[in-house]
Scaffold this motif. Structure first.
Motif: not given
Length: 163
Positions: A100, A103, A107
């Motif tokens: 997570e 990610r 981003k």
């Protein structure tokens, strides 16, 4: 501005510094040291690496990797599993939390990259990419000469990758 401030190497270093500072600022809420970001990325791309393989790919000392992995394990970003064939080797995997965070890092990296390219036309962005790839190809051709000055001889130095 001085001649130095107009040099290509100075401008590239400054650009990289601004880019990294923006990303680190955006990630201040995450318990991730900037030096751990390349490890997080490498493990996201290929889980199950050994500590030695991480050292080789990132071109960093085993002691540095040990400390970073201990911190990442304590933060529940990674876990270790003994190798099936050689129990002395620990294979390293990302936890769900580690995936997570990766990610989120990606981003933010893309957002910062977009902001840094604002005001450029698609043609200018393509030109910048082409020039960057050309520099990378030149780096690879010259790596034998550079090894005389850079003691690091690893995948990471050849890939010229930040993440």
């Amino acid at each position: 501005m001085s001649e130095k401030e107009h040099s290509v190497d100075f401008l590239m270093i400054k650009l990289l510094h601004v880019y990294a500072a923006k990303i680190f600022h955006q990630l201040s809420h995450v318990n991730l040291h900037p030096g751990q970001m390349p490890m997080l990325n490498i493990l996201y791309q290929q889980e199950g690496l050994s500590q030695r393989e991480i050292c080789s790919r990132l071109c960093i000392k085993p002691s540095t990797v040990t400390v970073s992995l201990q911190r990442m394990e304590k933060a529940d970003l990674i876990y270790r599993v003994a190798d099936a064939k050689d129990k002395r080797i620990q294979r390293i995997y990302l936890t769900d939390s580690g995936k997570e965070i990766h990610r989120e890092v990606e981003k933010i990296r893309k957002e910062v990259g977009s902001v840094m390219l604002q005001g450029m036309t698609p043609e200018e962005v393509e030109h910048l990419k082409n020039r960057s790839f050309r520099c990378r190809r030149i780096w690879k051709k010259c790596r034998e000469v550079l090894r005389l000055r850079i003691t690091c001889n690893c995948e990471y130095s050849e890939q010229l990758r930040i993440f």
